[in-house]
Enzyme design. Structure first.
Site, PDB file in Angstrom:
ATOM      1  N   GLY A  82       0.622  -0.787   0.095  1.00 27.54           N
ATOM      2  CA  GLY A  82       0.155  -0.116  -0.046  1.00 27.54           C
ATOM      3  C   GLY A  82       0.555   0.714  -0.245  1.00 27.54           C
ATOM      4  O   GLY A  82       0.513   2.120  -0.510  1.00 27.54           O
ATOM      5  N   ASN A 160      -7.044   4.413   8.709  1.00 29.14           N
ATOM      6  CA  ASN A 160      -6.753   3.655   9.768  1.00 29.14           C
ATOM      7  C   ASN A 160      -6.568   3.193  11.625  1.00 29.14           C
ATOM      8  O   ASN A 160      -6.558   2.321  12.363  1.00 29.14           O
ATOM      9  CB  ASN A 160      -5.031   3.513   9.016  1.00 29.14           C
ATOM     10  CG  ASN A 160      -4.304   4.456   9.524  1.00 29.14           C
ATOM     11  OD1 ASN A 160      -4.695   5.256   8.504  1.00 29.14           O
ATOM     12  ND2 ASN A 160      -3.939   4.249   9.968  1.00 29.14           N
ATOM     13  N   GLN A 190      -8.040   0.824   4.060  1.00 29.27           N
ATOM     14  CA  GLN A 190      -8.454   0.193   5.067  1.00 29.27           C
ATOM     15  C   GLN A 190     -10.275  -0.037   4.767  1.00 29.27           C
ATOM     16  O   GLN A 190     -10.829  -0.439   5.646  1.00 29.27           O
ATOM     17  CB  GLN A 190      -8.067   1.130   6.332  1.00 29.27           C
ATOM     18  CG  GLN A 190      -7.396   0.858   6.808  1.00 29.27           C
ATOM     19  CD  GLN A 190      -6.710   0.517   7.953  1.00 29.27           C
ATOM     20  OE1 GLN A 190      -7.525  -0.761   8.288  1.00 29.27           O
ATOM     21  NE2 GLN A 190      -6.005   0.130   8.121  1.00 29.27           N
ATOM     22  N   SER A 210      -3.908  -2.981  -0.044  1.00 30.53           N
ATOM     23  CA  SER A 210      -2.702  -3.419   0.203  1.00 30.53           C
ATOM     24  C   SER A 210      -3.032  -4.421   0.874  1.00 30.53           C
ATOM     25  O   SER A 210      -4.693  -4.982   1.527  1.00 30.53           O
ATOM     26  CB  SER A 210      -2.551  -2.792   1.348  1.00 30.53           C
ATOM     27  OG  SER A 210      -1.470  -4.015   1.738  1.00 30.53           O
ATOM     28  N   ALA A 211      -3.109  -6.107   0.067  1.00 27.57           N
ATOM     29  CA  ALA A 211      -3.708  -7.730   0.534  1.00 27.57           C
ATOM     30  C   ALA A 211      -3.450  -7.557   1.782  1.00 27.57           C
ATOM     31  O   ALA A 211      -4.356  -8.643   2.303  1.00 27.57           O
ATOM     32  CB  ALA A 211      -2.807  -7.985  -0.627  1.00 27.57           C
ATOM     33  N   HIS A 212      -2.703  -7.556   2.663  1.00 31.85           N
ATOM     34  CA  HIS A 212      -2.011  -7.746   3.646  1.00 31.85           C
ATOM     35  C   HIS A 212      -3.700  -6.774   5.094  1.00 31.85           C
ATOM     36  O   HIS A 212      -3.562  -7.673   5.789  1.00 31.85           O
ATOM     37  CB  HIS A 212      -1.420  -7.627   4.460  1.00 31.85           C
ATOM     38  CG  HIS A 212      -0.750  -6.054   5.190  1.00 31.85           C
ATOM     39  ND1 HIS A 212      -1.240  -5.935   6.497  1.00 31.85           N
ATOM     40  CD2 HIS A 212      -0.500  -5.107   4.399  1.00 31.85           C
ATOM     41  CE1 HIS A 212       0.015  -4.861   6.242  1.00 31.85           C
ATOM     42  NE2 HIS A 212       0.062  -4.247   5.112  1.00 31.85           N
ATOM     43  N   THR A 248      10.104  -7.920 -11.235  1.00 29.95           N
ATOM     44  CA  THR A 248       9.676  -8.864 -11.311  1.00 29.95           C
ATOM     45  C   THR A 248       8.410  -9.315 -10.778  1.00 29.95           C
ATOM     46  O   THR A 248       7.945  -9.448  -9.203  1.00 29.95           O
ATOM     47  CB  THR A 248      10.164  -9.662 -10.655  1.00 29.95           C
ATOM     48  OG1 THR A 248      12.336 -10.473 -11.670  1.00 29.95           O
ATOM     49  CG2 THR A 248      10.268 -11.359 -11.025  1.00 29.95           C
ATOM     50  N   CYS A 336       5.987   7.481  20.904  1.00 30.80           N
ATOM     51  CA  CYS A 336       6.842   8.025  21.920  1.00 30.80           C
ATOM     52  C   CYS A 336       8.444   9.045  21.935  1.00 30.80           C
ATOM     53  O   CYS A 336       8.873   8.043  21.384  1.00 30.80           O
ATOM     54  CB  CYS A 336       7.581   6.505  23.302  1.00 30.80           C
ATOM     55  SG  CYS A 336       8.006   7.395  25.257  1.00 30.80           S
TER      56      CYS A 336
HETATM   57  N1  PLP Z   1      -2.837   3.021   4.294  1.00 35.65           N
HETATM   58  C1  PLP Z   1      -3.381   2.975   5.430  1.00 35.65           C
HETATM   59  C2  PLP Z   1      -5.020   3.467   5.551  1.00 35.65           C
HETATM   60  C3  PLP Z   1      -2.825   2.050   5.716  1.00 35.65           C
HETATM   61  O1  PLP Z   1      -3.168   1.434   7.298  1.00 35.65           O
HETATM   62  C4  PLP Z   1      -0.897   1.391   5.351  1.00 35.65           C
HETATM   63  C5  PLP Z   1      -1.150   0.237   7.122  1.00 35.65           C
HETATM   64  O2  PLP Z   1      -1.228   0.347   8.272  1.00 35.65           O
HETATM   65  C6  PLP Z   1      -0.989   2.474   4.369  1.00 35.65           C
HETATM   66  C7  PLP Z   1      -1.332   2.520   3.447  1.00 35.65           C
HETATM   67  C8  PLP Z   1       0.702   1.323   4.169  1.00 35.65           C
HETATM   68  O3  PLP Z   1       0.045  -0.096   3.505  1.00 35.65           O
HETATM   69  P1  PLP Z   1       1.724  -1.410   3.273  1.00 35.65           P
HETATM   70  O4  PLP Z   1       1.358  -2.003   4.847  1.00 35.65           O
HETATM   71  O5  PLP Z   1       0.606  -2.193   2.431  1.00 35.65           O
HETATM   72  O6  PLP Z   1       2.181  -0.839   3.170  1.00 35.65           O
END
Ligand code: PLP
Length: 394
Positions: A82, A160, A190, A210-212, A248, A336
């Protein structure tokens, strides 16, 4: 959810309330990627049959992703995450169009820092974390009046930290009216679990995923470029992705992402209802057991998975330490800095007082969250807050 063994070592039961950071991979996505890790390992850019099979898997995944996003397959660019998609959108727009990048004050650092790097403009948000539409229009007018083009306006679909949802059709209308040459980008990283992306994509020129965050693997993402190439590529070299993103292909990751996205899309309506109930149970449970628990954004203005609260008279760093000790995973998004807790930029932009923001706790729910997780989450947070408050008064 119980997390079983890691490297053969049985870890204790974990209560995982950090799905916005990363959600567990779906079993079907793990299954889908295995053949491309084990057997079909050819480089998809090659010319032999083995390579063509891998390329076909990528093309099929592109079709599947496009169907969920409501765009043409040629508009899907596979990226490495992402963050890369966001960087490509903004740096690529500034490179191609020139002029000023604009974003909201609560964007993820993957957007905010890039806009700041390009000396762009940042627009404020309301108390629920949604971009201030009047301020957006005024900011665009000011830039245009200065005789500078606006390259891109980036407003996230879902925040997020607190889970608030932006009205992207309204954002797009303002951009088209006040800065017609600008591209509209949304960081929808998100959003996939909560919003039907077919209702989002048509309003924007660029969209990041973002896939995860939806049950796919880490290290693979998407940038949608509607209507063909809209921005300069960030990574050049081998010319993959029709010169949009060299490097790749991560065949296994791309196939698994398509599988996870389809499942997320198919289950979204049911999951939204299920998790809204669990989320409300979690927040209400904390409020019933503890004084001074403020739900940061009202339920009506945010996604089902977001349970962000500010807890009076504690510091989130100390709370997270105790939660971690009790195997409850959550987060705070406070940094922090030099020993002093800095409230998150999101809460600061929303006008949350420093006093409240210091006690921020982000719990986020997802596809593996159960009622047991909610009960245990309440029990452990209540115990930890009680301990901290007692400590503060002795
Ligand atoms: N944008 C948002 C709103 C996110 O919550 C995150 C990840 O926490 C990202 C971008 C970044 O994605 P990635 O972890 O795939 O780099």
């Amino acid at each position: 959810m119980t997390i079983g063994s890691v490297d053969g070592v049985n870890s204790p039961a974990i209560t995982y309330l950090d799905h916005a950071a990363s959600t567990p991979m779906r079993a079907e996505a793990v299954e889908a990627m295995m053949p491309y890790l084990r057997d079909q390992y050819a480089n998809p850019s090659g010319s032999h049959r083995f390579a063509r099979q891998a390329r076909q898997a990528i093309d099929e995944s592109r079709d599947r992703v496009a169907a969920v996003l409501g765009c043409h397959p040629n508009e899907v660019v596979f990226t490495g995450c992402g963050t890369e998609s966001d960087n490509m959108a903004i740096t690529g727009a500034v490179g191609r169009i020139g002029g000023v990048a604009v974003c909201s004050a609560v964007e993820h650092h993957a957007v905010l820092e890039v806009v700041e790097h390009h000396h762009g403009a940042v627009v404020g948000v309301d108390a629920a974390g949604r971009v201030d539409l009047d301020e957006l229009a005024a900011t665009l007018d000011r830039i245009v009046a200065d005789d500078r083009p606006v390259a891109i306006v980036s407003v996230m679909a879902v925040n997020n930290e607190v889970g608030s949802i932006n009205d992207l059709p309204a954002v797009a209308r303002i951009v088209r009216r006040h800065a017609p040459g600008a591209l509209v980008h949304t960081d929808a990283v998100q959003a996939a679990c909560w919003l039907d992306l077919r209702t989002v994509t048509p309003h924007v020129d660029l969209l990041s995923l973002s896939a995860h965050k939806f049950g796919g693997p880490k290290g693979v993402g998407v940038l949608v470029e509607r209507g063909g190439p809209r921005v300069d590529p960030l990574i050049i070299g081998g010319g993959q992705e029709r010169e949009r993103r060299s490097g790749t292909h991560n065949t296994a990751g791309i196939v698994a992402m398509a599988t996870a996205l389809e499942l997320t899309d198919a289950e979204r309506d049911v999951e939204r209802l299920r998790l809204t109930e669990l989320r409300d149970q979690l927040v209400k449970g904390l409020q019933a057991a503890l004084d001074g628990v403020t739900e940061t954004v009202p339920a009506a203005d945010k996604v089902a998975g977001a349970a962000h609260v500010c807890i009076a008279d504690i510091e989130s760093e100390a709370l997270l330490y105790l939660l971690d000790e009790a195997d409850v995973c959550a987060s705070a998004a406070s940094a922090c800095a030099s020993g002093a807790m800095e409230p998150s930029h999101v809460l600061a932009a929303m006008g949350v007082s420093r006093e409240l923001a210091i006690g921020a706790l982000r719990m986020s729910l997802g596809h593996t969250t159960t009622e047991d997780d909610v009960h245990r989450g309440i029990e452990v947070v209540v115990d930890a807050v009680t301990t901290l408050r007692r400590g503060a008064t002795t």
